[in-house]
Design a protein around this motif. Structure first.
Motif, PDB file in Angstrom:
ATOM      1  N   ARG A 160      81.306 -61.990 -72.881  1.00 32.41           N
ATOM      2  CA  ARG A 160      80.537 -62.570 -73.974  1.00 32.41           C
ATOM      3  C   ARG A 160      79.065 -62.486 -73.069  1.00 32.41           C
ATOM      4  O   ARG A 160      79.325 -62.725 -71.878  1.00 32.41           O
ATOM      5  CB  ARG A 160      80.795 -63.721 -74.849  1.00 32.41           C
ATOM      6  CG  ARG A 160      82.008 -63.398 -75.546  1.00 32.41           C
ATOM      7  CD  ARG A 160      82.123 -64.826 -76.264  1.00 32.41           C
ATOM      8  NE  ARG A 160      83.363 -64.868 -77.123  1.00 32.41           N
ATOM      9  CZ  ARG A 160      84.349 -65.349 -76.908  1.00 32.41           C
ATOM     10  NH1 ARG A 160      84.673 -65.820 -75.850  1.00 32.41           N
ATOM     11  NH2 ARG A 160      85.400 -65.205 -77.575  1.00 32.41           N
ATOM     12  N   PRO A 161      77.893 -62.601 -73.715  1.00 33.88           N
ATOM     13  CA  PRO A 161      76.829 -62.550 -72.725  1.00 33.88           C
ATOM     14  C   PRO A 161      76.890 -64.021 -72.318  1.00 33.88           C
ATOM     15  O   PRO A 161      77.043 -65.000 -72.831  1.00 33.88           O
ATOM     16  CB  PRO A 161      75.561 -62.460 -73.947  1.00 33.88           C
ATOM     17  CG  PRO A 161      76.473 -61.687 -74.998  1.00 33.88           C
ATOM     18  CD  PRO A 161      77.850 -62.073 -75.194  1.00 33.88           C
ATOM     19  N   PRO A 162      76.506 -64.019 -70.737  1.00 35.79           N
ATOM     20  CA  PRO A 162      76.418 -65.273 -70.193  1.00 35.79           C
ATOM     21  C   PRO A 162      75.560 -66.359 -70.980  1.00 35.79           C
ATOM     22  O   PRO A 162      74.371 -66.017 -71.436  1.00 35.79           O
ATOM     23  CB  PRO A 162      76.280 -65.027 -68.712  1.00 35.79           C
ATOM     24  CG  PRO A 162      76.948 -63.687 -68.549  1.00 35.79           C
ATOM     25  CD  PRO A 162      76.521 -63.013 -70.082  1.00 35.79           C
ATOM     26  N   GLY A 180      79.292 -73.720 -75.393  1.00 34.01           N
ATOM     27  CA  GLY A 180      79.447 -72.544 -74.725  1.00 34.01           C
ATOM     28  C   GLY A 180      78.424 -72.371 -73.608  1.00 34.01           C
ATOM     29  O   GLY A 180      78.536 -71.250 -72.678  1.00 34.01           O
ATOM     30  N   TRP A 181      77.933 -73.311 -73.290  1.00 28.47           N
ATOM     31  CA  TRP A 181      76.793 -73.016 -71.982  1.00 28.47           C
ATOM     32  C   TRP A 181      77.648 -73.451 -70.911  1.00 28.47           C
ATOM     33  O   TRP A 181      78.181 -74.759 -70.954  1.00 28.47           O
ATOM     34  CB  TRP A 181      75.674 -74.156 -72.272  1.00 28.47           C
ATOM     35  CG  TRP A 181      74.768 -73.817 -73.537  1.00 28.47           C
ATOM     36  CD1 TRP A 181      74.890 -74.250 -74.807  1.00 28.47           C
ATOM     37  CD2 TRP A 181      73.424 -72.921 -73.528  1.00 28.47           C
ATOM     38  NE1 TRP A 181      74.108 -73.933 -75.557  1.00 28.47           N
ATOM     39  CE2 TRP A 181      73.160 -73.013 -75.052  1.00 28.47           C
ATOM     40  CE3 TRP A 181      72.926 -72.277 -72.861  1.00 28.47           C
ATOM     41  CZ2 TRP A 181      72.055 -72.181 -75.375  1.00 28.47           C
ATOM     42  CZ3 TRP A 181      71.945 -71.634 -73.059  1.00 28.47           C
ATOM     43  CH2 TRP A 181      71.501 -71.481 -74.367  1.00 28.47           C
ATOM     44  N   GLU A 182      77.393 -72.742 -69.671  1.00 29.98           N
ATOM     45  CA  GLU A 182      78.354 -72.846 -68.729  1.00 29.98           C
ATOM     46  C   GLU A 182      77.741 -72.677 -67.329  1.00 29.98           C
ATOM     47  O   GLU A 182      78.282 -73.318 -66.360  1.00 29.98           O
ATOM     48  CB  GLU A 182      79.726 -72.346 -68.953  1.00 29.98           C
ATOM     49  CG  GLU A 182      79.621 -70.686 -68.888  1.00 29.98           C
ATOM     50  CD  GLU A 182      80.879 -70.140 -69.189  1.00 29.98           C
ATOM     51  OE1 GLU A 182      82.038 -70.601 -68.808  1.00 29.98           O
ATOM     52  OE2 GLU A 182      81.176 -68.767 -69.443  1.00 29.98           O
ATOM     53  N   TYR A 183      76.709 -71.832 -67.163  1.00 31.82           N
ATOM     54  CA  TYR A 183      76.177 -71.265 -65.700  1.00 31.82           C
ATOM     55  C   TYR A 183      75.030 -72.321 -65.545  1.00 31.82           C
ATOM     56  O   TYR A 183      74.140 -72.704 -66.167  1.00 31.82           O
ATOM     57  CB  TYR A 183      75.798 -70.139 -65.924  1.00 31.82           C
ATOM     58  CG  TYR A 183      76.954 -69.092 -66.057  1.00 31.82           C
ATOM     59  CD1 TYR A 183      77.678 -68.616 -64.609  1.00 31.82           C
ATOM     60  CD2 TYR A 183      77.404 -68.441 -66.774  1.00 31.82           C
ATOM     61  CE1 TYR A 183      78.896 -67.763 -64.926  1.00 31.82           C
ATOM     62  CE2 TYR A 183      78.457 -67.649 -67.130  1.00 31.82           C
ATOM     63  CZ  TYR A 183      79.029 -67.460 -65.912  1.00 31.82           C
ATOM     64  OH  TYR A 183      80.123 -66.309 -65.992  1.00 31.82           O
ATOM     65  N   MET A 185      76.727 -66.489 -84.196  1.00 32.26           N
ATOM     66  CA  MET A 185      76.267 -65.081 -84.262  1.00 32.26           C
ATOM     67  C   MET A 185      76.219 -64.376 -82.861  1.00 32.26           C
ATOM     68  O   MET A 185      76.316 -63.220 -82.612  1.00 32.26           O
ATOM     69  CB  MET A 185      74.921 -65.160 -84.925  1.00 32.26           C
ATOM     70  CG  MET A 185      74.246 -63.601 -85.132  1.00 32.26           C
ATOM     71  SD  MET A 185      72.898 -63.937 -86.219  1.00 32.26           S
ATOM     72  CE  MET A 185      71.712 -64.980 -85.091  1.00 32.26           C
ATOM     73  N   HIS A 186      75.830 -65.346 -82.131  1.00 34.37           N
ATOM     74  CA  HIS A 186      75.675 -64.612 -80.622  1.00 34.37           C
ATOM     75  C   HIS A 186      77.134 -64.336 -79.953  1.00 34.37           C
ATOM     76  O   HIS A 186      77.127 -63.485 -79.462  1.00 34.37           O
ATOM     77  CB  HIS A 186      74.801 -65.698 -79.818  1.00 34.37           C
ATOM     78  CG  HIS A 186      74.828 -65.391 -78.291  1.00 34.37           C
ATOM     79  ND1 HIS A 186      75.734 -65.991 -77.298  1.00 34.37           N
ATOM     80  CD2 HIS A 186      73.932 -64.400 -77.688  1.00 34.37           C
ATOM     81  CE1 HIS A 186      75.207 -65.334 -76.193  1.00 34.37           C
ATOM     82  NE2 HIS A 186      74.200 -64.569 -76.299  1.00 34.37           N
ATOM     83  N   LYS A 187      78.201 -65.261 -80.307  1.00 31.19           N
ATOM     84  CA  LYS A 187      79.270 -65.151 -79.580  1.00 31.19           C
ATOM     85  C   LYS A 187      80.102 -64.288 -80.063  1.00 31.19           C
ATOM     86  O   LYS A 187      80.945 -63.419 -79.484  1.00 31.19           O
ATOM     87  CB  LYS A 187      80.090 -66.516 -79.715  1.00 31.19           C
ATOM     88  CG  LYS A 187      81.369 -66.521 -79.201  1.00 31.19           C
ATOM     89  CD  LYS A 187      82.142 -68.040 -79.411  1.00 31.19           C
ATOM     90  CE  LYS A 187      83.534 -68.082 -79.105  1.00 31.19           C
ATOM     91  NZ  LYS A 187      84.239 -69.513 -79.224  1.00 31.19           N
TER      92      LYS A 187
END
Length: 438
Positions: A10-12, A45-48, A343-345
């Motif tokens: 998925r988009p990072p 979902g935030w991880e970086y 929607m993003h995921k």
């Protein structure tokens, strides 16, 4: 990038230090923002956590660069963290202690690098690990960055060029790096026109990642990358910038609608066109602006909703740019809106349905059987919009239960429904595809 796994299924989603600290980020800042993310955002979902440019520059103090300054470098022509800014890197440890702490929080760690080899390595003709070639022999001295003096480009066809990049990414793998943003490359080094006479530094970097022993996301900057080079980018990178640096200016946000339309349908699992940073919250903290440390985003609340809606329906990577520890409740709400992030995921087949008089409509269908309809007024005047369900692939004879994702208010959508939109506003609806009203 390989066939066996996806590093960016998925988009990072993460945080990057550039918008708030420029080149001046420190160990304390990285770990402080990581702690905030772990406590407040990771479950969404935030991880970086990304350490941006010039972490190897001891005197870096703003968004400006010190020209031809001394950089921290090891004996193999590789830049290493400045110990005065990253104390745990002392004794050759590099970023490993920081990466370990971030991993212990359940997050991932990334760094920014400039393409090429340090100018000071070329001037000193220092050795390269894994080859008899030296820095001077692999440098492409005519290939320079126009806005930063740290590097010369690498001649991709030179003996020792691949070994140089192999040595870099082997070191990054040992540090525990999960994500590398490579700068001064996306718009100058794609394909046969690259400085390396038909074989680019991007390909060297891709090869080095695939052989370093650790999975890493490869992000290319800055843009605008060219749509006609999409096949090269899809083959060689996980993310690539569609734009130059994106800041909190309305004209930047207005222009992004055209870019997203041009790139629609190209993003796919492991490969994502990148709208660039989310310049939200407390920005430019390293700068003195009228006696204050930086500023809060110049975007209005409605413009911030436009930004987040477009990035999420288009499925751009999401890299928050503000000092997270200073987030107010509204900023935090942008990053924790579950319907928006779903929607993003899970969105698929996002496309622009219509653009007329600067009213722009987008549609996305999610794999969990939801339909998203976003209607943007990006004009400076009030606009009206009439909903035509067939344009969104929906039978016009039906009525639909929908939830507006910013207000969380339930509404009924039917063919011909009229909207009156204030300037610089958006509405975005989530529809359960299986639920239709008679």
């Amino acid at each position: 990038m390989g066939d066996k796994y996806y590093v960016a299924k998925r988009p990072p989603m993460g945080w990057n230090s550039w918008d708030c600290y420029g080149a001046s980020v420190t160990e304390e800042i990285l770990l402080g923002n990581a702690q905030y993310m772990a406590e407040n955002l990771e479950r969404f979902g935030w991880e970086y956590i990304i350490c941006d440019i010039q972490w190897y520059e001891p005197l870096a103090d703003s968004h400006e660069y010190h020209k031809f300054t001394e950089l921290e470098m090891d004996e193999h022509s590789r830049l290493i963290p400045a110990v005065n800014r990253f104390p745990s890197s002392a004794g050759g440890k590099g970023f490993k202690p920081i990466a370990d702490k971030i991993h212990d929080m359940g997050l991932k760690f990334g760094i920014h690098i400039m393409r090429g080899i340090p100018r000071q390595a070329v001037h000193r003709n220092t050795p390269i690990l894994g080859t008899d070639a030296t820095a001077r022999q692999i440098a492409h001295p005519a290939s320079i960055c126009l806005w930063n003096t740290d590097m010369y480009g690498v001649d991709a066809k030179a003996e020792g060029a691949q070994e140089y990049y192999n040595s870099l990414f082997k070191m990054y793998a040992e540090w525990g790096v999960d994500y590398v943003k490579v700068d001064d490359i996306a718009r100058v080094d794609c394909g046969p026109d690259a400085p390396g006479a038909g074989f680019s530094e991007i390909e060297l970097i891709k090869n080095a990642i695939e052989n370093c022993g650790r999975e890493m996301v490869l992000s290319l900057s800055p843009g605008p990358a060219r749509v006609d080079q999409k096949d090269f980018l899809l083959t060689n990178a996980n993310m690539w910038r569609m734009t130059d640096d994106f800041w909190d200016k309305w004209e930047h946000l207005y222009g992004m609608f055209e870019r997203c339309h041009a790139w629609q349908g190209i993003g796919c699992k492991d490969h994502w066109p990148d709208c660039d940073m989310l310049p939200l919250g407390h920005l430019c903290v390293c700068n003195n602006e009228n006696g204050k440390q930086g500023h809060y985003t110049h975007f209005t609340h409605d413009e911030q909703k436009i930004l987040m809606t477009l990035w999420c329906i288009f499925r751009s990577p999401l890299m928050f740019g503000g000092e997270m520890r200073d987030n107010d409740e509204f900023t935090k709400s942008l990053l924790t809106n579950e319907k928006l992030l779903n929607m993003h995921k899970n969105g698929r087949k996002a496309r622009q349905v219509e653009r007329k008089d600067d009213v722009v409509a987008w549609k996305s269908i999610s794999k969990d059987e939801k339909i998203y309809i976003a209607i943007f007024n990006i004009s400076d005047s009030k606009r009206k919009y009439k909903l035509k369900l067939k344009d969104f692939g929906l039978p016009k004879s039906k009525k639909y239960d929908a939830i507006e994702i910013w207000t969380n208010v339930s509404e009924t959508l039917e063919n011909g429904k009229r909207f009156e939109l204030a300037p610089h506003t958006v509405v975005c609806y989530e529809i359960e595809a299986s639920e239709m009203l008679k």
